[in-house]
Design a protein around this motif. Structure first.
Motif, PDB file in Angstrom:
ATOM      1  N   CYS A 164       4.865  -3.571   9.169  1.00 30.03           N
ATOM      2  CA  CYS A 164       5.908  -3.357   8.162  1.00 30.03           C
ATOM      3  C   CYS A 164       7.232  -3.103   8.869  1.00 30.03           C
ATOM      4  O   CYS A 164       7.267  -2.533   9.961  1.00 30.03           O
ATOM      5  CB  CYS A 164       5.557  -2.162   7.267  1.00 30.03           C
ATOM      6  SG  CYS A 164       6.713  -1.983   5.882  1.00 30.03           S
TER       7      CYS A 164
ATOM      8  N   PHE B  15       9.573  -1.293   7.458  1.00 25.00           N
ATOM      9  CA  PHE B  15      10.081  -0.028   6.927  1.00 25.00           C
ATOM     10  C   PHE B  15       9.397   1.153   7.638  1.00 25.00           C
ATOM     11  O   PHE B  15       8.333   1.001   8.226  1.00 25.00           O
ATOM     12  CB  PHE B  15       9.804   0.076   5.426  1.00 25.00           C
ATOM     13  CG  PHE B  15      10.830  -0.610   4.560  1.00 25.00           C
ATOM     14  CD1 PHE B  15      11.773  -1.472   5.097  1.00 25.00           C
ATOM     15  CD2 PHE B  15      10.856  -0.396   3.199  1.00 25.00           C
ATOM     16  CE1 PHE B  15      12.713  -2.104   4.305  1.00 25.00           C
ATOM     17  CE2 PHE B  15      11.792  -1.013   2.394  1.00 25.00           C
ATOM     18  CZ  PHE B  15      12.726  -1.873   2.935  1.00 25.00           C
TER      19      PHE B  15
ATOM     20  N   LYS C  26      13.028   1.398  -2.966  1.00 22.37           N
ATOM     21  CA  LYS C  26      12.883   2.644  -2.207  1.00 22.37           C
ATOM     22  C   LYS C  26      13.951   3.666  -2.552  1.00 22.37           C
ATOM     23  O   LYS C  26      13.715   4.871  -2.530  1.00 22.37           O
ATOM     24  CB  LYS C  26      12.951   2.356  -0.710  1.00 22.37           C
ATOM     25  CG  LYS C  26      11.865   1.422  -0.216  1.00 22.37           C
ATOM     26  CD  LYS C  26      10.517   2.084  -0.299  1.00 22.37           C
ATOM     27  CE  LYS C  26       9.410   1.181   0.198  1.00 22.37           C
ATOM     28  NZ  LYS C  26       8.083   1.760  -0.027  1.00 22.37           N
TER      29      LYS C  26
HETATM   30  S1  SF4 Z   1       5.328   2.565   2.141  1.00 25.41           S
HETATM   31 FE1  SF4 Z   1       7.068   1.859   3.404  1.00 25.41          FE
HETATM   32  S2  SF4 Z   1       6.300   1.857   5.536  1.00 25.41           S
HETATM   33 FE2  SF4 Z   1       4.504   1.925   4.166  1.00 25.41          FE
HETATM   34  S3  SF4 Z   1       3.882  -0.201   3.905  1.00 25.41           S
HETATM   35 FE3  SF4 Z   1       5.234   0.299   2.173  1.00 25.41          FE
HETATM   36  S4  SF4 Z   1       7.282  -0.306   2.824  1.00 25.41           S
HETATM   37 FE4  SF4 Z   1       5.991  -0.221   4.683  1.00 25.41          FE
END
Ligand code: SF4
Length: 234
Positions: free
Chosen positions: A27, A29, A126
């Motif tokens: 990912c 993020f 987010k």
């Molecule tokens: S919560 Fe955030 S870090 Fe975890 S998979 Fe989803 S986007 Fe990626």
């Protein structure tokens, strides 16, 4: 595809559909409350034969008539260079597809939607556009998030936007900005951030100020509910 996990059967991951779940690895993020820290930290090829795409196709072949769909989640599936080909194969086998995404790769979402490869798209929102640098590694053009939102609202057969509510990513002011961002959306889901799971940043969970009370969650919901057609909390 780097597949870090596979679940043979789920009644909750794909609305209205009995589905298996494919967890892609990796990912872009760094959400501290991430419930799949091992997947987010990838890409790592998972162990076990079912993590091989060919083994998953064989499984789907055997489950024809019993399973209806495949939910693809992560990590972030749109980072996988062969996601389109994977979805094409699943589609050829007659399965419905649900995709979870953080919305950072609108050009991938567009290819999937233009090829009719996704039946249900769930995109995480987010935070407000201005606050996205809090959750993403390195430089990122936040206009891609706005582009993904617009694309999904225009082209996805069914979709939801969803937000995990935790400070500092969500505040009442930020929620008001999100309400504008997704104005007119068919479905929005507010998710309470759980303190009882393993996450990417365990220190994050130790600070009560990051979490909203049930009453505060209702206040967040009230900010956005007149901007969307349906809203849910989970
Ligand atoms: S919560 Fe955030 S870090 Fe975890 S998979 Fe989803 S986007 Fe990626």
């Amino acid at each position: 595809m780097h597949i870090g996990g596979f679940q043979k059967n789920s009644l909750i991951d794909f609305p209205g559909t009995i589905a298996c779940v494919v967890f892609t690895s990796g990912c872009n993020f760094i959400c501290p409350y991430c419930h799949n820290p091992d997947l987010a930290a990838g890409p790592v090829q998972g162990a076990g034969s079912l993590h091989d795409p060919e083994a998953i196709f064989s499984f789907l072949e055997r489950r024809r008539g019993q399973l209806q769909g495949v939910a693809i989640t992560g990590g972030e599936p749109t980072l996988q260079p062969d996601l389109i080909e994977f979805c094409q194969q699943v589609r050829r086998m007659g399965y419905k597809i649900k995709l979870d995404s953080n919305g950072t790769m609108p050009h991938v979402l567009e290819r999937l939607l233009d090829q009719n490869l996704v039946d249900y798209l769930a995109m995480d929102i987010k935070t407000s556009l201005a606050h996205y640098p809090l959750v993403i590694k390195g430089n990122f053009d936040v206009n891609k998030i706005a582009a993904s939102i617009a694309l999904i609202m225009k082209k996805a057969p069914a979709y939801e936007f969803r937000t995990t509510c935790a400070r500092p990513f969500i505040t009442t002011d930020i929620m008001a900005e999100i309400a504008v961002l997704i104005q007119g959306a068919s479905r929005y889901v507010l998710q309470k951030c759980s303190q009882n799971v393993s996450v990417l940043d365990p220190e994050f969970l130790k600070k009560d100020q990051h979490f909203f009370s049930p009453e505060e969650m209702q206040d967040l919901k009230a900010i956005v509910e007149t901007s969307v057609k349906t809203i849910a909390m989970r």
